[in-house]
Design an enzyme around this catalytic site. Structure first.
Site, mmCIF file in Angstrom:
data_model
loop_
_atom_site.group_PDB
_atom_site.id
_atom_site.type_symbol
_atom_site.label_atom_id
_atom_site.label_comp_id
_atom_site.label_asym_id
_atom_site.label_seq_id
_atom_site.Cartn_x
_atom_site.Cartn_y
_atom_site.Cartn_z
ATOM 1 N N HIS A 97 -16.857 75.887 -56.666
ATOM 2 C CA HIS A 97 -15.972 75.647 -55.645
ATOM 3 C C HIS A 97 -16.057 76.486 -54.422
ATOM 4 O O HIS A 97 -15.972 76.396 -53.248
ATOM 5 C CB HIS A 97 -14.531 75.545 -56.067
ATOM 6 C CG HIS A 97 -14.337 74.377 -56.789
ATOM 7 N ND1 HIS A 97 -14.318 73.028 -56.049
ATOM 8 C CD2 HIS A 97 -13.819 73.790 -57.809
ATOM 9 C CE1 HIS A 97 -13.875 71.925 -56.876
ATOM 10 N NE2 HIS A 97 -13.488 72.396 -58.044
ATOM 11 N N SER B 181 -19.351 75.742 -52.396
ATOM 12 C CA SER B 181 -19.383 74.321 -51.562
ATOM 13 C C SER B 181 -18.342 74.673 -50.210
ATOM 14 O O SER B 181 -18.502 74.338 -49.187
ATOM 15 C CB SER B 181 -19.304 73.262 -52.393
ATOM 16 O OG SER B 181 -17.735 73.208 -52.722
HETATM 17 ZN ZN LIG Z 1 -12.859 71.616 -59.806
#
Ligand SMILES: [Zn+2]
Length: 394
Positions: free
Chosen positions: A84, A87
């Site tokens: 996370h 990205s």
């Molecule tokens: Zn997630």
């Protein structure tokens, strides 16, 4: 708890004082000396159980004692969460860390990239794209190969196991708009592409290498994140991959990318749908299974991939008195590690080593008595024999 234990209870069921399904946090800090298990349930269930007991019924409860399957110990979960950060930081340019708005109904792919990273990081040499892969099987206390983990379908290139296409997104019954569900569809097509790259270029267990289809695919995904617009939709994501391939590989994989995306309804005539307040939404999507006029039809491979490159490590090289041999390969039987001279005579042999140990620390060989020269390290596994050359220098 303490009073119950002192009075001979072997376990405690605590229920919420409100007869609803809402669970208010329950906890205590004075746990010293408590040796019996406890569970907290809703008032809706608890009052029913109490009424049954008061009416003379017998309540059987059992506690399974075992390890705490914490997500911190699940490689897939750790990779997913770390992903996370990647990205989010890469999408929408260097000064923008809030370009993946995960509100319900958005076509956000953040969960998809994270699942992709989780699958990618936990791929083993000899794996096959058609096999079912799951995320968070350890965390969920599921068998690794059976699942289900945290997702609705297994990840697989096999349509009979995972038949998601673009129109799986939407707001009507059975369609996906919750961010993890949306991500599942995005990860599915990335996973397909990953395997086509592996089938085309082989699998390289050395993640730091610039060869191997898996490594090329990861670079493509990371570059795509850097190139894509803020709050992208799936087709923006697809186009960013095409652009990344064009910049890095002179579009060597353009046909492959188009064929993989078209198979999941994200082809040439697909329409991304609505954009509201800058964010791509799950509404208004139209599937397209076709290719652009210039793209060639490719029969997508599903053959087992060759393992390539640095699957076997022997270091340092040149080595002096100590040589470490390590591999990410798998083996059902303990691995035989031997050092051979150039005429094929075995000059050193290690005690057979488990695949797990070979993958983690490897095995150390004392090479102090070998004369200087070139040798072959040979590792025999249940999947085949692998060799690499090493120089001994005193
Ligand atoms: Zn997630």
């Amino acid at each position: 708890m303490q009073r119950a234990q002192a009075n001979g209870a072997t376990g405690v069921i605590v229920f919420d004082s409100l007869a609803t399904n809402t669970l208010t946090n329950f906890g205590g800090t004075d746990t010293v000396g408590i040796r019996i298990p406890a569970i907290f349930i809703s008032g809706a269930d608890g009052f029913k159980l109490r009424a049954a007991i008061l009416a003379g019924g017998t309540l059987n409860a059992s506690a399974r004692l075992g390890p705490d399957f914490d997500g911190s110990f699940d490689n897939g979960v750790v990779s997913h969460e770390f992903g996370h950060g990647i990205s989010n930081r890469l999408t929408g340019g260097p000064a923008n860390s809030s370009c993946l708005n995960s509100a319900a109904g958005n076509q956000t792919m953040g969960e998809g990239w994270s699942d992709f990273f989780a699958l990618w990081m936990t791929t083993r040499p000899g794996d096959d794209g058609k096999a079912s892969r799951y995320v968070a099987t350890y965390d969920n206390n599921d068998p690794y190969t059976v699942g289900p983990g945290f997702r609705r379908k297994p990840y697989s290139t096999d349509f009979s196991k995972n038949n998601y296409t673009y129109s799986q997104l939407g707001t009507t019954t059975g369609k996906f708009q919750e961010t993890h569900d949306v991500g599942e569809v995005w990860a599915t097509v990335l996973w397909d592409l990953n395997w086509q790259f592996i089938y085309k270029y082989g699998y390289n267990a050395d993640f730091f290498s610039n060869s191997g289809g898996n490594n090329s695919m990861l670079k493509l995904v990371l570059d795509g994140c850097k190139l894509q617009v803020c709050n992208p939709g799936f087709l923006d994501g697809r186009d960013a991959l095409l652009r990344a391939d064009s910049l890095t590989n002179r579009a060597a994989n353009a046909d492959l990318i188009w064929n993989v995306f078209a198979r999941r309804g994200m082809g040439f005539s697909a329409v991304q749908g609505d954009r509201v307040n800058g964010a791509a939404r799950v509404t208004g999507i139209q599937e397209g299974f076709d290719l652009p006029p210039q793209a060639k039809v490719i029969v997508l491979s599903n053959k087992k991939a060759a393992t390539s490159g640095n699957a076997l490590e022997a270091y340092p090289n040149p080595a002096q008195d100590l040589l470490t041999v390590r591999t990410q390969l798998n083996s059902a039987a303990p691995m035989q590690v031997a050092v051979l001279d150039l005429v094929g005579k075995t000059v050193l042999r290690a005690v057979p080593v488990s695949a797990a140990k070979m993958q983690q620390t490897g095995v150390e060989l004392n090479t102090s008595r070998l004369t200087s020269g070139v040798y072959v390290v040979r590792v025999t596994t249940s999947e085949g024999i692998f060799t690499t050359k090493v120089i001994i220098q005193h």
